[in-house]
Design a protein around this motif. Sequence first.
Motif, PDB file in Angstrom:
ATOM      1  N   GLU A  58       0.849  -1.195   0.000  1.00 30.03           N
ATOM      2  CA  GLU A  58       0.000   0.000   0.000  1.00 30.03           C
ATOM      3  C   GLU A  58       0.876   1.233   0.000  1.00 30.03           C
ATOM      4  O   GLU A  58       2.084   1.152   0.253  1.00 30.03           O
ATOM      5  N   ASN A  59       0.264   2.380  -0.328  1.00 28.22           N
ATOM      6  CA  ASN A  59       0.972   3.665  -0.339  1.00 28.22           C
ATOM      7  C   ASN A  59       2.261   3.644  -1.159  1.00 28.22           C
ATOM      8  O   ASN A  59       3.309   4.063  -0.687  1.00 28.22           O
ATOM      9  N   VAL A  60       2.197   3.156  -2.357  1.00 31.32           N
ATOM     10  CA  VAL A  60       3.351   3.288  -3.258  1.00 31.32           C
ATOM     11  C   VAL A  60       3.209   4.643  -3.949  1.00 31.32           C
ATOM     12  O   VAL A  60       2.349   4.816  -4.808  1.00 31.32           O
ATOM     13  N   LEU A  61       4.011   5.604  -3.513  1.00 30.04           N
ATOM     14  CA  LEU A  61       3.846   6.980  -3.964  1.00 30.04           C
ATOM     15  C   LEU A  61       5.169   7.523  -4.486  1.00 30.04           C
ATOM     16  O   LEU A  61       6.219   6.952  -4.238  1.00 30.04           O
ATOM     17  N   ARG A  62       5.082   8.647  -5.196  1.00 31.95           N
ATOM     18  CA  ARG A  62       6.318   9.297  -5.644  1.00 31.95           C
ATOM     19  C   ARG A  62       6.318  10.745  -5.170  1.00 31.95           C
ATOM     20  O   ARG A  62       5.252  11.344  -4.941  1.00 31.95           O
ATOM     21  N   ALA A  63       7.528  11.303  -5.003  1.00 35.17           N
ATOM     22  CA  ALA A  63       7.644  12.709  -4.600  1.00 35.17           C
ATOM     23  C   ALA A  63       7.172  13.597  -5.747  1.00 35.17           C
ATOM     24  O   ALA A  63       7.254  13.208  -6.913  1.00 35.17           O
ATOM     25  N   ASP A  64       6.699  14.780  -5.395  1.00 38.59           N
ATOM     26  CA  ASP A  64       6.178  15.717  -6.400  1.00 38.59           C
ATOM     27  C   ASP A  64       7.331  16.466  -7.054  1.00 38.59           C
ATOM     28  O   ASP A  64       7.484  17.669  -6.872  1.00 38.59           O
ATOM     29  N   GLU A  65       8.154  15.725  -7.796  1.00 37.45           N
ATOM     30  CA  GLU A  65       9.308  16.353  -8.449  1.00 37.45           C
ATOM     31  C   GLU A  65       9.221  16.180  -9.953  1.00 37.45           C
ATOM     32  O   GLU A  65       9.037  15.056 -10.440  1.00 37.45           O
ATOM     33  N   PRO A  66       9.355  17.289 -10.690  1.00 35.52           N
ATOM     34  CA  PRO A  66       9.220  17.222 -12.144  1.00 35.52           C
ATOM     35  C   PRO A  66      10.290  16.333 -12.771  1.00 35.52           C
ATOM     36  O   PRO A  66      11.426  16.296 -12.313  1.00 35.52           O
ATOM     37  N   ARG A  67       9.883  15.623 -13.806  1.00 35.85           N
ATOM     38  CA  ARG A  67      10.821  14.855 -14.625  1.00 35.85           C
ATOM     39  C   ARG A  67      10.656  15.349 -16.042  1.00 35.85           C
ATOM     40  O   ARG A  67       9.598  15.854 -16.410  1.00 35.85           O
ATOM     41  N   PRO A  68      11.696  15.217 -16.845  1.00 39.27           N
ATOM     42  CA  PRO A  68      11.598  15.757 -18.213  1.00 39.27           C
ATOM     43  C   PRO A  68      10.447  15.123 -18.988  1.00 39.27           C
ATOM     44  O   PRO A  68      10.187  13.926 -18.863  1.00 39.27           O
ATOM     45  N   SER A  69       9.745  15.947 -19.745  1.00 40.99           N
ATOM     46  CA  SER A  69       8.694  15.442 -20.622  1.00 40.99           C
ATOM     47  C   SER A  69       9.307  15.109 -21.971  1.00 40.99           C
ATOM     48  O   SER A  69      10.466  15.430 -22.237  1.00 40.99           O
ATOM     49  N   LEU A  70       8.513  14.497 -22.815  1.00 44.46           N
ATOM     50  CA  LEU A  70       8.996  14.164 -24.154  1.00 44.46           C
ATOM     51  C   LEU A  70       9.077  15.428 -25.013  1.00 44.46           C
ATOM     52  O   LEU A  70       8.229  16.304 -24.897  1.00 44.46           O
ATOM     53  N   PRO A  71      10.095  15.504 -25.898  1.00 42.07           N
ATOM     54  CA  PRO A  71      10.045  16.579 -26.891  1.00 42.07           C
ATOM     55  C   PRO A  71       8.756  16.417 -27.701  1.00 42.07           C
ATOM     56  O   PRO A  71       8.316  15.287 -27.934  1.00 42.07           O
ATOM     57  N   ARG A  72       8.167  17.535 -28.100  1.00 41.64           N
ATOM     58  CA  ARG A  72       6.857  17.432 -28.726  1.00 41.64           C
ATOM     59  C   ARG A  72       6.855  16.582 -29.999  1.00 41.64           C
ATOM     60  O   ARG A  72       5.915  15.832 -30.241  1.00 41.64           O
ATOM     61  N   ASP A  73       7.918  16.706 -30.813  1.00 35.71           N
ATOM     62  CA  ASP A  73       7.910  15.925 -32.059  1.00 35.71           C
ATOM     63  C   ASP A  73       7.945  14.430 -31.767  1.00 35.71           C
ATOM     64  O   ASP A  73       7.371  13.629 -32.505  1.00 35.71           O
ATOM     65  N   VAL A  74       8.589  14.075 -30.641  1.00 41.21           N
ATOM     66  CA  VAL A  74       8.604  12.660 -30.258  1.00 41.21           C
ATOM     67  C   VAL A  74       7.210  12.238 -29.794  1.00 41.21           C
ATOM     68  O   VAL A  74       6.694  11.187 -30.173  1.00 41.21           O
ATOM     69  N   ALA A  75       6.592  13.109 -28.983  1.00 41.86           N
ATOM     70  CA  ALA A  75       5.247  12.795 -28.481  1.00 41.86           C
ATOM     71  C   ALA A  75       4.271  12.616 -29.634  1.00 41.86           C
ATOM     72  O   ALA A  75       3.389  11.760 -29.599  1.00 41.86           O
ATOM     73  N   LEU A  76       4.457  13.427 -30.665  1.00 39.98           N
ATOM     74  CA  LEU A  76       3.507  13.398 -31.792  1.00 39.98           C
ATOM     75  C   LEU A  76       3.892  12.407 -32.883  1.00 39.98           C
ATOM     76  O   LEU A  76       3.166  12.244 -33.858  1.00 39.98           O
ATOM     77  N   ALA A  77       5.065  11.741 -32.697  1.00 36.79           N
ATOM     78  CA  ALA A  77       5.605  10.902 -33.775  1.00 36.79           C
ATOM     79  C   ALA A  77       4.636   9.811 -34.223  1.00 36.79           C
ATOM     80  O   ALA A  77       4.554   9.503 -35.407  1.00 36.79           O
ATOM     81  N   SER A  78       3.891   9.246 -33.276  1.00 35.81           N
ATOM     82  CA  SER A  78       3.006   8.169 -33.699  1.00 35.81           C
ATOM     83  C   SER A  78       1.568   8.646 -33.919  1.00 35.81           C
ATOM     84  O   SER A  78       0.655   7.835 -34.056  1.00 35.81           O
ATOM     85  N   ALA A  79       1.364   9.966 -33.914  1.00 35.22           N
ATOM     86  CA  ALA A  79       0.024  10.483 -34.224  1.00 35.22           C
ATOM     87  C   ALA A  79      -0.159  10.455 -35.737  1.00 35.22           C
ATOM     88  O   ALA A  79       0.698  10.940 -36.468  1.00 35.22           O
TER      89      ALA A  79
END
Lengths: 95, 476
Positions: A58-79
């Motif tokens: 129970e209570n498997v949580l993560r700290a509220d720390e930003p992690r890098p997001s995908l570059p947009r062209d990568v995110a959209l690559a399979s759209a």
Amino acid sequence: MIERDQVLHVARLARLRLSEEEVETMVGELSGILEHVDRIGSLDLEGVEPTSHVVALENVLRADEPRPSLPRDVALASAPEPQDGAFRAPSPQAE
Amino acid sequence: MPELEAVIGLEIHVQLATKTKMFCGCELSFGDEPNVHTCPICLAHPGVLPVPNEQAIRYALQIGLALGCEIAPRSIFHRKNYFYPDSPKAYQISQYDIPICGAGRLGDVRIHRAHLEEDAAKMVHVGSSGRIHGSGASLVDFNRGGTPLVEIVTEPDLRGAPEAAEWARLLRETVRQLGVSDVNMEEGSLRVDANVSVRPAGSEELGTKTELKNMNSFRFLQRGVEAELARQRELVEAGGTVEQETLHFDPASGSLTSLRSKEEAHDYRYFPEPDLVSLAPTEEMLREARESLPELPAARIERYKAIGVPADVALTLATDPRTAGYFENVVEAAGGIEPRVLANWVTGELAAALRQAEVDGGAADSRVSPGAMAALVRMVGEKKISHGSAKIVLAAMVLEGGDPEPIVEREGLAQMSDSGELEAIVEQAMADNPDAVARVREGNDKAIGAIVGAVMRETKGRADGGEVNRLLRERL
């Protein structure tokens, strides 16, 4: 027992197009699952906690720390049809 | 037919002000370019696993405790299945039969529950390109997708549109002071839906309800609910029946339009989210959440009313905790002066003087120290200066700071204590206004105002109005 109409209803909700043959198979398989659940339901389960999870964690949580997001062209690559930096999807109103 | 009573419940979505999303480390933002805050988790690529944001759980606990909710010893997440472009997984992770926060209460309204979930992506509909059917499309931006939300659901305890709007304001103020959300309705970080029905007054049964969406201000909430109540009353009084449906409020026209949704759209086939284990807030998590709660508006209002502050002034102070803190410092500095009087000065004359001087920020940030404010009110109470003079002194204090006494001295505003001098001025004013004197003697009491005015002009407001009245009455 699962009726044919219920299978068609659930298939529609999941946007699945089933062949006549698949509908028949599903009627059988889904009915089998329900029968199994009925069998469990017929047991004396007084005092037994419902099992929503099989791992004892129970209570498997993560700290509220930003992690890098995908570059947009990568995110959209399979759209299939990106437009203006967005995912283009058929309008839901069109259905 | 018996009178129809309004029955209203609210559902409020609160976007939590965490740094990152509910189940992944993508940063939250508002107004950025589309799709610059996405990752395999919030885009629902195959094989990824969500992990809940600890801070979102903390905020949800704070909201639950602030609303007096029972906190579930163990709650679980469910999948709410629906097929729509704003949800890449084709389900939303939400909570169903075991929410983190159970029954509670805020003011007169019972809370049914409050649960955690994730927000959907933003969709912009683009027009069709000429074909008659089905050529419209949606552009989907997943920056917002996965933002942590707490959905608060009330019991249907509200009995009118103004009450609904007023209670929603109290809720927003409460959440704002917790510091867990921006609660900006225009930007959608606080969203209010209303469930509206009518029933014969006195009945215990609930009528068929409609759900109102898209009211992005309290004014629209009130107007939307008012319009819907009027529609339902007319319908029922004419012998018709209300149909269950979702209505979309159009702020431009103030009208409600039905979102004709298929019945099956509500068949969400919830089941426990197998990718997330249960949440069981530890003693430490609960203690931390409890200790981080500030004094909330509802409690502050009660405390101020108990020391004699009028309800409306107490409400003004409760929605502005910094000014409320300032007020309390003034009360402390003022010793025995009634809090009611001090509250009126702080929220009335001081606020007005700050506005007049176009000083940014409230009393707490101003140059008027609580001690100086208390000293000024004391001087008025002890009749050392008149109320009118005190306003002049206050205007100077707002600009230059410091204590009131030197300003009173410098501006020559000390109330006239030499009654001989004041008597002379009163007698002169009577001599200058023989008509008024005659009218008062004939029984027209209001005419005395003209003579009092003349005395005040002559003394530049330094005379005590009560004393002037007394001297005049002696002579009339």
